[in-house]
Write a protein that holds these residues in place. Sequence first.
Motif, PDB file in Angstrom:
ATOM      1  N   CYS A   1       0.973  -1.142  -0.099  1.00  0.00           N
ATOM      2  CA  CYS A   1      -0.002   0.216   0.196  1.00  0.00           C
ATOM      3  C   CYS A   1       1.043   1.234  -0.011  1.00  0.00           C
ATOM      4  O   CYS A   1       2.062   1.247   0.702  1.00  0.00           O
ATOM      5  N   LEU A   2       0.387   2.363  -0.796  1.00  0.00           N
ATOM      6  CA  LEU A   2       1.165   3.550  -0.747  1.00  0.00           C
ATOM      7  C   LEU A   2       0.495   4.367   0.343  1.00  0.00           C
ATOM      8  O   LEU A   2      -0.638   4.405   0.537  1.00  0.00           O
ATOM      9  N   VAL A   3       1.650   4.708   1.294  1.00  0.00           N
ATOM     10  CA  VAL A   3       0.770   5.631   2.311  1.00  0.00           C
ATOM     11  C   VAL A   3       0.837   7.010   2.080  1.00  0.00           C
ATOM     12  O   VAL A   3      -0.263   7.764   2.107  1.00  0.00           O
ATOM     13  N   GLU A   4       1.731   7.484   1.442  1.00  0.00           N
ATOM     14  CA  GLU A   4       1.635   9.052   0.943  1.00  0.00           C
ATOM     15  C   GLU A   4       2.626   9.041  -0.103  1.00  0.00           C
ATOM     16  O   GLU A   4       3.680   8.558  -0.009  1.00  0.00           O
ATOM     17  N   ALA A   5       2.422  10.280  -0.827  1.00  0.00           N
ATOM     18  CA  ALA A   5       3.447  10.690  -1.946  1.00  0.00           C
ATOM     19  C   ALA A   5       3.292  12.143  -1.910  1.00  0.00           C
ATOM     20  O   ALA A   5       2.093  12.720  -2.129  1.00  0.00           O
ATOM     21  N   HIS A   6       4.555  12.816  -2.085  1.00  0.00           N
ATOM     22  CA  HIS A   6       4.534  14.180  -2.442  1.00  0.00           C
ATOM     23  C   HIS A   6       5.499  14.611  -3.257  1.00  0.00           C
ATOM     24  O   HIS A   6       6.624  13.843  -3.545  1.00  0.00           O
ATOM     25  N   VAL A   7       5.359  15.836  -4.179  1.00  0.00           N
ATOM     26  CA  VAL A   7       6.484  16.429  -4.913  1.00  0.00           C
ATOM     27  C   VAL A   7       7.320  17.285  -3.812  1.00  0.00           C
ATOM     28  O   VAL A   7       6.656  18.440  -3.657  1.00  0.00           O
ATOM     29  N   ILE A   8       8.694  17.254  -3.875  1.00  0.00           N
ATOM     30  CA  ILE A   8       9.301  18.025  -2.885  1.00  0.00           C
ATOM     31  C   ILE A   8      10.338  18.644  -3.395  1.00  0.00           C
ATOM     32  O   ILE A   8      10.971  18.351  -4.479  1.00  0.00           O
ATOM     33  N   SER A   9      11.198  19.846  -2.984  1.00  0.00           N
ATOM     34  CA  SER A   9      12.495  20.095  -3.404  1.00  0.00           C
ATOM     35  C   SER A   9      13.531  19.365  -2.343  1.00  0.00           C
ATOM     36  O   SER A   9      13.419  19.463  -1.167  1.00  0.00           O
ATOM     37  N   PHE A  10      14.309  18.675  -3.083  1.00  0.00           N
ATOM     38  CA  PHE A  10      15.310  17.927  -2.266  1.00  0.00           C
ATOM     39  C   PHE A  10      16.704  18.289  -2.853  1.00  0.00           C
ATOM     40  O   PHE A  10      16.989  18.102  -3.939  1.00  0.00           O
ATOM     41  N   ALA A  11      17.368  18.949  -1.641  1.00  0.00           N
ATOM     42  CA  ALA A  11      18.795  19.515  -1.968  1.00  0.00           C
ATOM     43  C   ALA A  11      18.620  20.612  -3.149  1.00  0.00           C
ATOM     44  O   ALA A  11      19.640  20.556  -4.192  1.00  0.00           O
ATOM     45  N   GLY A  12      17.437  21.098  -3.392  1.00  0.00           N
ATOM     46  CA  GLY A  12      17.490  22.191  -4.439  1.00  0.00           C
ATOM     47  C   GLY A  12      16.895  21.658  -5.643  1.00  0.00           C
ATOM     48  O   GLY A  12      16.658  22.437  -6.360  1.00  0.00           O
ATOM     49  N   LEU A  13      16.545  20.273  -5.843  1.00  0.00           N
ATOM     50  CA  LEU A  13      16.098  19.935  -6.924  1.00  0.00           C
ATOM     51  C   LEU A  13      14.712  19.294  -6.857  1.00  0.00           C
ATOM     52  O   LEU A  13      14.171  18.609  -5.712  1.00  0.00           O
ATOM     53  N   PRO A  14      13.682  19.308  -7.785  1.00  0.00           N
ATOM     54  CA  PRO A  14      12.278  18.558  -7.767  1.00  0.00           C
ATOM     55  C   PRO A  14      12.610  17.102  -7.527  1.00  0.00           C
ATOM     56  O   PRO A  14      13.310  16.463  -8.153  1.00  0.00           O
ATOM     57  N   ALA A  15      11.669  16.577  -6.662  1.00  0.00           N
ATOM     58  CA  ALA A  15      11.671  15.219  -6.251  1.00  0.00           C
ATOM     59  C   ALA A  15      10.400  14.358  -5.820  1.00  0.00           C
ATOM     60  O   ALA A  15       9.610  15.186  -5.552  1.00  0.00           O
ATOM     61  N   LEU A  16      10.370  13.253  -6.046  1.00  0.00           N
ATOM     62  CA  LEU A  16       9.151  12.438  -5.657  1.00  0.00           C
ATOM     63  C   LEU A  16       9.501  11.628  -4.578  1.00  0.00           C
ATOM     64  O   LEU A  16      10.479  11.037  -4.144  1.00  0.00           O
ATOM     65  N   LEU A  17       8.849  12.195  -3.310  1.00  0.00           N
ATOM     66  CA  LEU A  17       8.936  11.313  -2.024  1.00  0.00           C
ATOM     67  C   LEU A  17       7.459  10.419  -1.862  1.00  0.00           C
ATOM     68  O   LEU A  17       6.480  11.149  -1.851  1.00  0.00           O
ATOM     69  N   ARG A  18       8.169   9.363  -1.504  1.00  0.00           N
ATOM     70  CA  ARG A  18       6.858   8.324  -1.135  1.00  0.00           C
ATOM     71  C   ARG A  18       7.138   7.567   0.115  1.00  0.00           C
ATOM     72  O   ARG A  18       8.249   6.969   0.296  1.00  0.00           O
ATOM     73  N   PHE A  19       6.283   7.039   0.662  1.00  0.00           N
ATOM     74  CA  PHE A  19       6.257   6.128   1.831  1.00  0.00           C
ATOM     75  C   PHE A  19       5.283   5.181   1.436  1.00  0.00           C
ATOM     76  O   PHE A  19       3.924   5.441   1.167  1.00  0.00           O
ATOM     77  N   GLU A  20       5.730   3.718   1.677  1.00  0.00           N
ATOM     78  CA  GLU A  20       5.047   2.736   1.268  1.00  0.00           C
ATOM     79  C   GLU A  20       5.084   1.620   2.445  1.00  0.00           C
ATOM     80  O   GLU A  20       6.018   1.804   3.361  1.00  0.00           O
ATOM     81  N   LYS A  21       4.152   0.615   2.563  1.00  0.00           N
ATOM     82  CA  LYS A  21       4.431  -0.612   3.243  1.00  0.00           C
ATOM     83  C   LYS A  21       4.050  -1.861   2.718  1.00  0.00           C
ATOM     84  O   LYS A  21       3.254  -1.968   1.616  1.00  0.00           O
ATOM     85  N   LEU A  22       4.636  -2.931   3.083  1.00  0.00           N
ATOM     86  CA  LEU A  22       4.653  -4.282   2.430  1.00  0.00           C
ATOM     87  C   LEU A  22       4.605  -5.092   3.315  1.00  0.00           C
ATOM     88  O   LEU A  22       5.327  -4.812   4.711  1.00  0.00           O
ATOM     89  N   ARG A  23       4.273  -6.327   3.308  1.00  0.00           N
ATOM     90  CA  ARG A  23       4.467  -7.543   4.152  1.00  0.00           C
ATOM     91  C   ARG A  23       5.979  -7.827   4.381  1.00  0.00           C
ATOM     92  O   ARG A  23       6.826  -8.030   3.479  1.00  0.00           O
ATOM     93  N   HIS A  24       6.491  -8.121   5.556  1.00  0.00           N
ATOM     94  CA  HIS A  24       7.747  -8.412   6.068  1.00  0.00           C
ATOM     95  C   HIS A  24       8.075  -9.865   5.197  1.00  0.00           C
ATOM     96  O   HIS A  24       7.189 -10.745   5.093  1.00  0.00           O
ATOM     97  N   TRP A  25       9.339 -10.104   4.436  1.00  0.00           N
ATOM     98  CA  TRP A  25       9.329 -11.387   3.690  1.00  0.00           C
ATOM     99  C   TRP A  25       9.676 -12.403   4.599  1.00  0.00           C
ATOM    100  O   TRP A  25       9.667 -13.581   4.029  1.00  0.00           O
ATOM    101  N   ASN A  26      10.262 -12.397   5.952  1.00  0.00           N
ATOM    102  CA  ASN A  26      10.251 -13.487   6.660  1.00  0.00           C
ATOM    103  C   ASN A  26       9.782 -13.503   8.046  1.00  0.00           C
ATOM    104  O   ASN A  26      10.189 -14.126   8.869  1.00  0.00           O
ATOM    105  N   ARG A  27       8.682 -12.718   8.245  1.00  0.00           N
ATOM    106  CA  ARG A  27       8.274 -12.644   9.523  1.00  0.00           C
ATOM    107  C   ARG A  27       6.708 -12.615   9.379  1.00  0.00           C
ATOM    108  O   ARG A  27       6.186 -11.464   9.258  1.00  0.00           O
ATOM    109  N   PRO A  28       5.947 -13.577   9.465  1.00  0.00           N
ATOM    110  CA  PRO A  28       4.542 -13.618   9.193  1.00  0.00           C
ATOM    111  C   PRO A  28       3.887 -12.630  10.033  1.00  0.00           C
ATOM    112  O   PRO A  28       3.991 -12.574  11.324  1.00  0.00           O
ATOM    113  N   GLY A  29       3.045 -11.917   9.461  1.00  0.00           N
ATOM    114  CA  GLY A  29       2.025 -10.978  10.118  1.00  0.00           C
ATOM    115  C   GLY A  29       2.868  -9.465  10.411  1.00  0.00           C
ATOM    116  O   GLY A  29       2.265  -8.701  10.238  1.00  0.00           O
ATOM    117  N   GLY A  30       4.141  -9.524   9.840  1.00  0.00           N
ATOM    118  CA  GLY A  30       5.038  -8.172  10.256  1.00  0.00           C
ATOM    119  C   GLY A  30       4.815  -7.448   8.981  1.00  0.00           C
ATOM    120  O   GLY A  30       4.428  -7.908   7.743  1.00  0.00           O
TER     121      GLY A  30
END
Length: 213
Positions: free
Chosen positions: A61-90
């Motif tokens: 799931c995409l948690v949030e996404a924003h267009v920001i200035s990063f070190a002076g340049l346009p950039a895409l910032l996103r936060f996501e979540k996914l299932r843990h690959w070796n911890r069931p339920g995590g």
Amino acid sequence: MPIMFDTSGFQQSGEDMWDSPLTGDRVIRQYTPGVPTIPAPLEDLPALRRDLAEASAEGGCLVEAHVISFAGLPALLRFEKLRHWNRPGGLVYTASVIVPRATGAATVLVLCAENGPTGFRDAMVAARVGIDRMNPPHPYAPHVRGALPYSVADDPQWDAQFPDHPLTRARRWFAELSRTARIDPRFAAQPPFSGPIPDFPGMTPLPDSAPPS
């Protein structure tokens, strides 16, 4: 690498890869040549968010996404979540910033996995707002039904109450890294990114960049 930043508090675990000895969180720096695989122009934020939400739904799931200035340049910032690959339920939460130019993209990726009891933040927020209000339609793409549900518990307003949660850590690490980030002037001088190419890959690939278990 086009992006440089202060790695204090981390231990280097590979080329362009650092781990936090306290939490196991991982920071990875990458450069990908060629036209960046971003699904919409940075100037069209609604379309960009919709396409990102659709792509992320395949594995989490995409948690949030924003267009920001990063070190002076346009950039895409996103936060996501996914299932843990070796911890069931995590879950694993990611923060990524992509700085696209016409000829390549520089990326910083933060990976933060659940270390303690899983689902604690969601359970506590559900007790306060009501279980029926926990999983509304995704604000960027209401038609999306992803591998993981959109959750109001992921809102930044709850971070202060859950300082050790992996999403809180991901936001905190990104804020700290962005304060010291610098861009190579040669990369900054490249022509700006002007539009997408097809076959956006979806969520950030993780098999070779998973944080230590």
